[in-house]
Design an enzyme around this catalytic site. Structure first.
Site, PDB file in Angstrom:
ATOM      1  N   GLY A  15     -30.300  58.941  -9.731  1.00 40.95           N
ATOM      2  CA  GLY A  15     -29.408  58.319 -10.618  1.00 40.95           C
ATOM      3  C   GLY A  15     -28.174  58.165  -9.512  1.00 40.95           C
ATOM      4  O   GLY A  15     -27.824  59.176  -9.028  1.00 40.95           O
ATOM      5  N   ARG A  76     -36.101  55.189  -8.592  1.00 36.73           N
ATOM      6  CA  ARG A  76     -37.115  56.493  -8.815  1.00 36.73           C
ATOM      7  C   ARG A  76     -38.325  56.123  -8.232  1.00 36.73           C
ATOM      8  O   ARG A  76     -39.012  54.936  -8.159  1.00 36.73           O
ATOM      9  CB  ARG A  76     -37.186  56.250 -10.506  1.00 36.73           C
ATOM     10  CG  ARG A  76     -35.960  56.295 -11.461  1.00 36.73           C
ATOM     11  CD  ARG A  76     -35.279  57.585 -11.241  1.00 36.73           C
ATOM     12  NE  ARG A  76     -34.021  57.590 -12.222  1.00 36.73           N
ATOM     13  CZ  ARG A  76     -33.364  58.657 -12.186  1.00 36.73           C
ATOM     14  NH1 ARG A  76     -33.617  59.851 -11.731  1.00 36.73           N
ATOM     15  NH2 ARG A  76     -32.379  58.456 -13.274  1.00 36.73           N
ATOM     16  N   ASP A 107     -31.625  67.062  -9.440  1.00 39.81           N
ATOM     17  CA  ASP A 107     -32.724  67.859  -9.329  1.00 39.81           C
ATOM     18  C   ASP A 107     -34.009  67.384  -8.907  1.00 39.81           C
ATOM     19  O   ASP A 107     -34.949  67.989  -8.315  1.00 39.81           O
ATOM     20  CB  ASP A 107     -32.819  68.817 -10.560  1.00 39.81           C
ATOM     21  CG  ASP A 107     -32.981  67.986 -11.868  1.00 39.81           C
ATOM     22  OD1 ASP A 107     -32.886  66.820 -11.736  1.00 39.81           O
ATOM     23  OD2 ASP A 107     -33.202  68.446 -12.835  1.00 39.81           O
ATOM     24  N   THR A 129     -24.855  64.183  -8.836  1.00 41.95           N
ATOM     25  CA  THR A 129     -25.205  63.697 -10.266  1.00 41.95           C
ATOM     26  C   THR A 129     -24.107  63.832 -11.098  1.00 41.95           C
ATOM     27  O   THR A 129     -23.372  64.729 -11.038  1.00 41.95           O
ATOM     28  CB  THR A 129     -26.546  64.582 -10.787  1.00 41.95           C
ATOM     29  OG1 THR A 129     -26.682  64.142 -12.041  1.00 41.95           O
ATOM     30  CG2 THR A 129     -26.377  66.066 -10.700  1.00 41.95           C
ATOM     31  N   ASP A 131     -24.310  64.329 -14.122  1.00 44.78           N
ATOM     32  CA  ASP A 131     -24.552  65.274 -15.201  1.00 44.78           C
ATOM     33  C   ASP A 131     -23.958  66.775 -14.789  1.00 44.78           C
ATOM     34  O   ASP A 131     -23.789  67.588 -15.801  1.00 44.78           O
ATOM     35  CB  ASP A 131     -26.173  65.566 -15.661  1.00 44.78           C
ATOM     36  CG  ASP A 131     -26.735  64.271 -15.939  1.00 44.78           C
ATOM     37  OD1 ASP A 131     -26.008  63.392 -16.572  1.00 44.78           O
ATOM     38  OD2 ASP A 131     -27.870  63.846 -15.509  1.00 44.78           O
ATOM     39  N   ASP A 133     -25.558  69.222 -13.700  1.00 42.83           N
ATOM     40  CA  ASP A 133     -26.711  70.198 -14.163  1.00 42.83           C
ATOM     41  C   ASP A 133     -27.404  70.875 -13.015  1.00 42.83           C
ATOM     42  O   ASP A 133     -28.585  71.070 -13.383  1.00 42.83           O
ATOM     43  CB  ASP A 133     -27.585  69.489 -14.974  1.00 42.83           C
ATOM     44  CG  ASP A 133     -28.253  68.271 -14.530  1.00 42.83           C
ATOM     45  OD1 ASP A 133     -27.922  68.070 -13.419  1.00 42.83           O
ATOM     46  OD2 ASP A 133     -29.052  67.612 -15.288  1.00 42.83           O
ATOM     47  N   ARG A 175     -28.219  63.850 -20.324  1.00 34.96           N
ATOM     48  CA  ARG A 175     -29.361  64.228 -20.628  1.00 34.96           C
ATOM     49  C   ARG A 175     -29.554  65.425 -21.542  1.00 34.96           C
ATOM     50  O   ARG A 175     -29.127  65.396 -22.727  1.00 34.96           O
ATOM     51  CB  ARG A 175     -30.161  64.496 -19.406  1.00 34.96           C
ATOM     52  CG  ARG A 175     -30.510  63.366 -18.604  1.00 34.96           C
ATOM     53  CD  ARG A 175     -31.411  63.773 -17.152  1.00 34.96           C
ATOM     54  NE  ARG A 175     -30.797  64.650 -16.411  1.00 34.96           N
ATOM     55  CZ  ARG A 175     -31.563  65.012 -15.123  1.00 34.96           C
ATOM     56  NH1 ARG A 175     -32.415  64.702 -15.064  1.00 34.96           N
ATOM     57  NH2 ARG A 175     -30.801  65.975 -14.474  1.00 34.96           N
TER      58      ARG A 175
END
Length: 323
Positions: A15, A76, A107, A129, A131, A133, A175
């Protein structure tokens, strides 16, 4: 293994995140400054597999430092998950005589990088990212911008929520990680914050809405992390339990776009520069990380270690302030 690194590839994968272009610019220009040849790989691992590679120049990254998205594009790649795809990627790296690869992504991107590490490719990862994360770093490129985007959107939603005396549920990205919801929720004074890390009770949330109404509050904002479940079902249940009219707003990919914040742009530039320093020191198979307000180098494997625990203290504070 000691390698005289002279030709470096760089790609953005997964992303997109605000600040990726700033990191790319730093990799290209610092690399060229130190006498390296830097090659941009379009469309992430998918482009690597199909040889979409071109040499970058100082001018090729001009005026992109505050541009959102990624000029190298991203995709992707299911093929990269296969042994055949990994072999094709390896062949392209050898064909272009690339000594090392800088991977900017999350990740999944780092997992792809690990497959190339196993084949002897020198890798440096840059965590990008929204996120936030990735283990091993306090911040990832894009998180601060995405959070500010949510806060800005909620401030506009609150205006109409107040005008129409409604409860708005705003779904944000993340997510299975509630960091965006938590940070944005506290910043904008959301009445409730729903995250996957902590169970929630719709009766308690309904009671909070009723208490607010009794003291004259005519609207509410509830932030819902996408990993929690269907925001439409949650909104329906709250309407049934509280009796208040609810509306749903899904911010979606709005959170990925736009110019990076100053913090993201600075962190991205520092990480891009650090990536080149790591390569020049011949200390590869590393990742850049933002720890204690400083960009440092750490093992690439750190990305798969234990993530920082969800900030329960901050979450509890948000609840206490929204009584």
């Amino acid at each position: 293994m000691s390698v005289n690194i002279q030709r470096v590839g760089v790609l953005t994968s997964g992303g997109d995140a605000p600040g990726m272009n700033a990191a790319l610019r730093a990799v290209v220009r610092k690399g060229i400054y130190h006498g390296l040849e830097v090659y941009g790989i379009n469309r992430g691992y998918e482009g690597l597999i199909h040889g979409e590679i071109q040499q970058m120049s100082v001018g090729s990254v001009a005026d992109i430092v505050l541009r959102g998205g990624t000029i190298l594009k991203t995709a992707r790649s299911e093929e990269m998950r296969t042994v055949e795809g990994q072999q094709k990627a390896l062949e392209q790296l050898h064909k272009m005589r690339l000594d090392a690869l800088v991977v900017i992504g999350g990740d999944g991107s780092f997992r792809g990088a690990q497959t190339l590490v196993a084949q002897g490719i020198q890798i440096v990862g840059i965590p990008g990212t929204i996120d936030n994360d990735i283990a091993g770093t306090d911040l990832t490129i894009g998180f601060d911008t995405a959070t500010n985007t949510v806060v800005d959107a909620v401030s506009k939603i609150r205006d109409t929520a107040s005008s129409h005396e409604r409860t708005f549920l705003v779904e944000v990205m993340g997510r299975n990680c509630g960091n965006i919801a938590l940070q944005a929720g506290l910043a904008c004074g959301a009445e409730s914050i729903l995250v996957p890390e902590i169970p929630f009770d719709l009766d308690e949330i309904s009671d909070k809405l009723k208490r607010g109404h009794q003291r004259g509050k005519n609207h509410s904002i509830i932030l819902v992390s996408e990993g929690v479940g269907s925001v439409y079902e949650i909104g329906k249940e709250l309407r049934t339990r509280s009796g208040f009219e609810t509306r749903i707003t899904i911010l979606g990919h709005l959170q990925r776009g736009g110019n990076p914040s100053a913090l993201d742009a600075v962190i991205a530039a520092a990480m891009g520069g650090k990536a080149i320093e790591i390569l020049l020191a011949n200390d590869t198979n590393r990742m850049t990380a933002y720890i204690n307000q400083t960009v440092v180098s750490c093992p690439l494997d750190a990305a798969y270690g234990a993530r920082r625990p969800f900030d329960r203290d901050l979450y509890d504070l948000a609840n206490e302030l929204s009584i």
